[in-house]
Scaffold this motif. Structure first.
Motif, PDB file in Angstrom:
ATOM      1  N   SER A 100      -9.028  -4.596 -18.855  1.00 47.45           N
ATOM      2  CA  SER A 100      -9.335  -3.956 -19.499  1.00 47.45           C
ATOM      3  C   SER A 100      -9.195  -2.658 -19.817  1.00 47.45           C
ATOM      4  O   SER A 100      -8.021  -2.747 -19.311  1.00 47.45           O
ATOM      5  CB  SER A 100     -10.720  -3.462 -19.576  1.00 47.45           C
ATOM      6  N   GLU A 102      -9.851   0.021 -20.159  1.00 47.01           N
ATOM      7  CA  GLU A 102     -10.737   0.901 -18.659  1.00 47.01           C
ATOM      8  C   GLU A 102     -10.015   1.637 -17.543  1.00 47.01           C
ATOM      9  O   GLU A 102      -9.821   1.886 -16.608  1.00 47.01           O
ATOM     10  CB  GLU A 102     -12.082   0.968 -18.663  1.00 47.01           C
ATOM     11  N   ASP A 103     -10.402  -0.791 -16.801  1.00 46.57           N
ATOM     12  CA  ASP A 103      -9.604  -0.694 -16.431  1.00 46.57           C
ATOM     13  C   ASP A 103      -8.197  -0.492 -15.182  1.00 46.57           C
ATOM     14  O   ASP A 103      -7.617   0.031 -14.570  1.00 46.57           O
ATOM     15  CB  ASP A 103      -9.453  -1.999 -15.692  1.00 46.57           C
ATOM     16  N   GLY A 105      -6.711   2.152 -17.057  1.00 44.62           N
ATOM     17  CA  GLY A 105      -6.711   3.413 -16.629  1.00 44.62           C
ATOM     18  C   GLY A 105      -7.494   3.222 -15.561  1.00 44.62           C
ATOM     19  O   GLY A 105      -6.656   4.956 -14.853  1.00 44.62           O
ATOM     20  N   GLN A 106      -9.032   3.207 -15.002  1.00 44.50           N
ATOM     21  CA  GLN A 106      -8.501   3.282 -13.158  1.00 44.50           C
ATOM     22  C   GLN A 106      -8.105   2.920 -12.529  1.00 44.50           C
ATOM     23  O   GLN A 106      -6.784   3.726 -11.395  1.00 44.50           O
ATOM     24  CB  GLN A 106     -10.012   2.287 -12.930  1.00 44.50           C
ATOM     25  N   ARG A 138     -15.477   4.541 -11.678  1.00 46.15           N
ATOM     26  CA  ARG A 138     -15.327   4.832 -12.972  1.00 46.15           C
ATOM     27  C   ARG A 138     -15.269   6.271 -12.701  1.00 46.15           C
ATOM     28  O   ARG A 138     -14.337   7.441 -12.902  1.00 46.15           O
ATOM     29  CB  ARG A 138     -16.517   4.577 -13.669  1.00 46.15           C
ATOM     30  N   GLN A 142     -12.451   9.310 -13.729  1.00 48.54           N
ATOM     31  CA  GLN A 142     -13.285  10.574 -13.852  1.00 48.54           C
ATOM     32  C   GLN A 142     -12.193  12.165 -14.028  1.00 48.54           C
ATOM     33  O   GLN A 142     -11.241  12.527 -14.089  1.00 48.54           O
ATOM     34  CB  GLN A 142     -14.005  10.279 -14.466  1.00 48.54           C
TER      35      GLN A 142
END
Length: 158
Positions: A100, A102-103, A105-106, A138, A142
């Motif tokens: 995803s 988000e993943d 980005g991590q 997460r 950040q």
């Protein structure tokens, strides 16, 4: 600047074309009806088959002069990999495609942090990362954002 013989450049471009054209082989099964028939060596391909493999790479090369050096270096690194390293790279690319946003980005944050660490630091960070819950990952991502991606245009995909 070091120049490469034309033949070596041809091999590099052929390797890139094979990587870029892998979806071509995912299409219709061969005319023989056998779905697991081995594909022939390059020398046994017809000129039309060779053209089908090379065309996407030729288009990307011609349409992206600013990306040629990156494409060439990518092909050079790929040729220097062992079969096991190539297998791991393919597995990693497949995992990345299914992540995803988000993943991804991590992972960018994690890899950016790992680049600045020595081997021991990388191992410690990976041990810590594996022990984290998704919420902790997460929050960590950040707090440790990856640097912005370079603004480079991607060649059009067919």
């Amino acid at each position: 600047m070091r120049t490469f013989p034309f033949r070596r450049l041809g091999l590099v471009l052929a390797a890139l074309a094979l990587l870029a054209a892998a979806p071509v082989f995912a299409g219709d099964p061969p005319a023989t009806g056998r779905t697991n028939a081995p594909l022939p060596a390059w020398e046994q391909l017809t000129q039309a088959q060779r053209e089908q493999l090379i065309a996407p790479m030729r288009d990307r090369w011609n349409n992206s002069p600013d990306e040629r050096q990156r494409m060439f270096e990518h092909a050079r690194r790929w040729q220097q990999m062992t079969p096991e390293e190539r297998k791991n790279a393919r597995r990693g690319m497949k995992r990345w495609e299914h992540m995803s946003p988000e993943d991804r980005g991590q992972m960018r944050a994690l890899y950016a942090k790992m680049r600045g660490l020595d081997d021991e630091g990388r191992r410690a960070l990976m041990t810590k990362w594996r022990a984290m819950t998704p919420e902790q990952r997460r929050a960590w991502a950040q707090a440790n954002p990856a640097p912005p991606k370079p603004d480079r245009p991607h060649p059009p995909r067919d």
